[in-house]
Design an enzyme around this catalytic site. Structure first.
Site, PDB file in Angstrom:
ATOM      1  N   ASP A 213       0.850  -1.194   0.000  1.00 44.54           N
ATOM      2  CA  ASP A 213       0.000   0.000   0.000  1.00 44.54           C
ATOM      3  C   ASP A 213       0.882   1.238   0.000  1.00 44.54           C
ATOM      4  O   ASP A 213       2.107   1.143   0.105  1.00 44.54           O
ATOM      5  CB  ASP A 213      -0.891   0.002   1.248  1.00 44.54           C
ATOM      6  CG  ASP A 213      -0.058  -0.056   2.531  1.00 44.54           C
ATOM      7  OD1 ASP A 213       0.365   1.015   3.009  1.00 44.54           O
ATOM      8  OD2 ASP A 213       0.204  -1.167   3.035  1.00 44.54           O
ATOM      9  N   ASP A 215       0.711   3.570   2.402  1.00 37.85           N
ATOM     10  CA  ASP A 215       0.517   4.153   3.718  1.00 37.85           C
ATOM     11  C   ASP A 215      -0.688   5.099   3.623  1.00 37.85           C
ATOM     12  O   ASP A 215      -1.724   4.709   3.094  1.00 37.85           O
ATOM     13  CB  ASP A 215       1.797   4.836   4.204  1.00 37.85           C
ATOM     14  CG  ASP A 215       1.856   4.933   5.730  1.00 37.85           C
ATOM     15  OD1 ASP A 215       1.471   3.946   6.377  1.00 37.85           O
ATOM     16  OD2 ASP A 215       2.279   5.967   6.259  1.00 37.85           O
TER      17      ASP A 215
END
Length: 300
Positions: A213, A215
């Site tokens: 991802d 973050d």
């Protein structure tokens, strides 16, 4: 005692979503006792293409242990105790850079440790030691991982700084942007103090950080969720298995008759000048607990 001349034993620490190693032969799960308490789970012993391997699921096979509650000392001690020479840490991380998208692998070469609620050393009152962490990962392992990844066309970046946060919550947006301003590449919760303890145990250690991802800093992407992380982890599974399968024979020393050679980076002699407590002043109880980790220099 030096590891030179011994058969390599490759340790693999599996992070989120990695609870087994595919393709292992002669598999057996075995509990290993340590003076530091219980490991995250039993250790899985086996062979991969003729090379001996020990696997430890960092969070347990049912992912029941949070990053803060992991017994890092027991995990590293157990790997050292059974004869592991090289440790590959496989870890799910968030990306702090636009050029490291989900699905990308990063072979980390630096860490910033922002954890605060974990025991970080095998040493302490009664036997003090200071190991160098200037270069916290083994360049030899990094070379092998990079070559294996590029041979598989796995999207990989060699080098990057891993920001280790305490967790278990994900970052605030302010924290995420702060770490980006520091030049960090990825963020995770588990490789510290793991890497520090591996250095104290004189184990060669390297991290493959698998991006799941962005973050929460990236305006064009939703904030990270467990569902998102697990989805990308499943997508990475085949590449992780292929990478492990490709790198283990390289580390098995097949080009050198299957024997372990001294680490050119000096990881296996990290304690040579680290222990500062005078021999006569060392706590015998602590020295006894250090039998696997530091027996080479303390006299096992």
């Amino acid at each position: 005692m030096s590891d030179a001349g011994r058969k390599p034993l490759i340790g693999i620490i599996g992070g989120s979503g990695l609870y087994d190693i595919a393709g292992l032969e002669d598999k057996r799960w075995e509990r290993v006792s340590t003076p530091w308490g219980e490991t995250s789970d039993e250790l899985l012993f086996g062979t991969l293409d003729g090379v001996s391997v020990v696997f430890l699921p960092r969070h347990g096979r049912e992912h029941r242990i949070s990053p803060t509650d992991l017994n890092y000392r027991a995990n590293i001690d157990a790997l050292k105790r059974v004869g592991v020479t090289d440790v590959l840490a496989l870890s799910a991380v968030g990306s702090l850079r636009a050029d490291l998208p989900p699905g990308h692998f990063v072979i980390v070469d630096q860490f910033i440790d922002r954890t605060f609620a974990r025991p970080k050393s095998f040493f302490g009152a009664g036997c003090v030691a200071h190991v160098s962490m200037a270069d916290p990962v083994c360049s030899r392992l990094g070379d092998a991982l990079e070559a294996a990844a590029r041979g598989l066309d796995v999207p990989v970046t060699r080098g990057g700084t891993y920001l280790a946060m305490e967790g278990p919550q994900f970052s605030t947006r302010a924290e995420s942007n702060l770490y980006r301003s520091w030049g960090c590449s990825v963020i995770g919760m588990t490789n510290m103090p793991e890497a520090k303890l591996a250095r104290e145990a004189e184990l060669c250690y390297a991290t493959v950080a698998m991006v799941t991802d962005y973050d929460c800093w990236h305006d064009d992407h939703d904030a990270v969720t467990v569902e998102q992380v697990v989805k990308v982890l499943h997508g990475n599974a085949d590449r992780v298995r292929a990478l492990v399968r490709a790198v283990v024979p390289r580390l098995g020393g097949q080009a050198h008759g299957g024997e372990r050679h001294d680490c050119p980076a000096g990881c296996d002699h990290a304690l040579d000048h680290a222990i500062i407590t005078a021999e006569g002043a060392r706590d015998p109880d602590l020295v006894a607990r250090l039998d696997a980790v530091a027996g080479r220099v303390l006299g096992d």
